[in-house]
Enzyme design. Structure first.
Site, PDB file in Angstrom:
ATOM      1  N   ASP A  67       9.819 -30.759 -11.563  1.00  0.00           N
ATOM      2  CA  ASP A  67      10.448 -29.562 -11.106  1.00  0.00           C
ATOM      3  C   ASP A  67       9.442 -29.130 -10.042  1.00  0.00           C
ATOM      4  OD1 ASP A  67      11.835 -26.901 -10.450  1.00  0.00           O
ATOM      5  OD2 ASP A  67      10.195 -26.135 -11.570  1.00  0.00           O
ATOM      6  N   ASP A 125       8.863 -25.743  -7.968  1.00  0.00           N
ATOM      7  CA  ASP A 125       8.322 -24.135  -8.146  1.00  0.00           C
ATOM      8  C   ASP A 125       8.019 -23.975  -9.687  1.00  0.00           C
ATOM      9  OD1 ASP A 125       8.681 -23.157  -5.471  1.00  0.00           O
ATOM     10  OD2 ASP A 125      10.689 -23.644  -5.761  1.00  0.00           O
ATOM     11  N   ASP A 165       9.139 -25.756 -15.873  1.00  0.00           N
ATOM     12  CA  ASP A 165       8.529 -24.619 -16.476  1.00  0.00           C
ATOM     13  C   ASP A 165       9.432 -23.564 -16.974  1.00  0.00           C
ATOM     14  OD1 ASP A 165       7.993 -21.929 -14.159  1.00  0.00           O
ATOM     15  OD2 ASP A 165       8.964 -24.079 -13.803  1.00  0.00           O
TER      16      ASP A 165
END
Length: 257
Positions: free
Chosen positions: A33, A35, A188
């Site tokens: 990922d 961001d 995250d």
């Protein structure tokens, strides 16, 4: 362009005395990922959206945002309480203008960059699977000096459904030519973790700047009433889903000793 985070072809001994686990030989690709995972952008994105919503009298609750941080801004506005009747295009433009003006300030998350270095040293193809638009991901990678580190970059406009549907991660695996089961994903956010697990990938998450294994069982998806895919189990804190499994044994991570 900053080159501070640019991984070398093989920077030396990795995975020893750091927060980075050693990748098992069974893993054939790495999918990250962007961001909040590769780049520390959470505060900037939250502030940009809050400022864009302010003229319309809508407050952005930090806890709500934290639970939905893995969604694209389109998908965030679609589920935002009180957001359905807002002018989405104007809000998105305002937010993106702010983010593009400040993209040069973003910084990498060191343990994820080190994992990327380890994967590249092992000759593994790497990809980005981001719920954000390519308009933001591309200059973000350029700022970090990492645009040449990835064989594929998959953004929200490349798929029909964003996270938590598995499309982004499945598309990344397909572009790398690796089966999802042989991919190690890092995300995250709860929706991103669900997305990667639904794709059948092994998953790490980022907690307080450290990589933590989630477990290796793929999330089971069932059709929602609207026909979309939704996770049967949750990654929300305190639940029984993948976040609750963080720290459990992950056989696909080699013992560094």
């Amino acid at each position: 362009m900053s080159t501070a985070a640019q991984p070398s072809a093989c920077p030396g001994d990795l995975g020893t005395g750091t927060c980075v686990p050693v990748i098992d030989e069974g893993i054939q690709a790495l999918v990250l990922d962007f961001d909040g995972t590769l780049a520390d952008t959470r505060r900037g994105h939250e502030d940009a959206l809050r400022a864009a919503l302010q003229p319309y009298g809508v407050a952005l609750d930090p806890d709500w945002y934290g639970r939905h941080i893995g969604l694209s801004i389109h998908d965030l506005l679609a589920v935002l309480p009180g957001g359905r009747d807002l002018p989405h295009s104007e809000i998105i433009q305002h937010s993106r203008t702010h983010l593009l003006a400040t993209v040069h300030t973003i910084t990498p998350i060191p343990c994820v960059v080190e994992l990327l270095q380890q994967a590249r040293c092992a000759g593994l193809p790497c990809a980005v699977a981001s719920g954000a638009t390519r308009l933001l991901v591309a200059p973000g990678l350029d700022t970090l000096g990492l645009k040449d580190a990835f064989a594929a970059v998959v953004a929200r406009e490349d798929v029909s459904c964003g996270k938590p549907d598995p499309d982004l991660f499945l598309t990344a695996a397909r572009r790398l030519g690796v089966t999802p089961e042989r991919c190690l994903a890092v995300d995250d956010a709860p929706d991103g973790i669900d997305s990667a697990r639904a794709a059948g990938m092994q998953v790490l998450t980022v907690i307080d700047g450290h990589l933590t294994p989630i477990g290796n069982a793929a999330a089971e998806y069932v059709p929602s009433p609207a026909g979309a895919q939704v996770p049967r189990e949750s990654t929300q804190p305190g639940g029984s889903g993948p976040a609750a499994a963080a720290g459990t044994a992950a056989p696909w991570l080699a013992d560094p000793t």
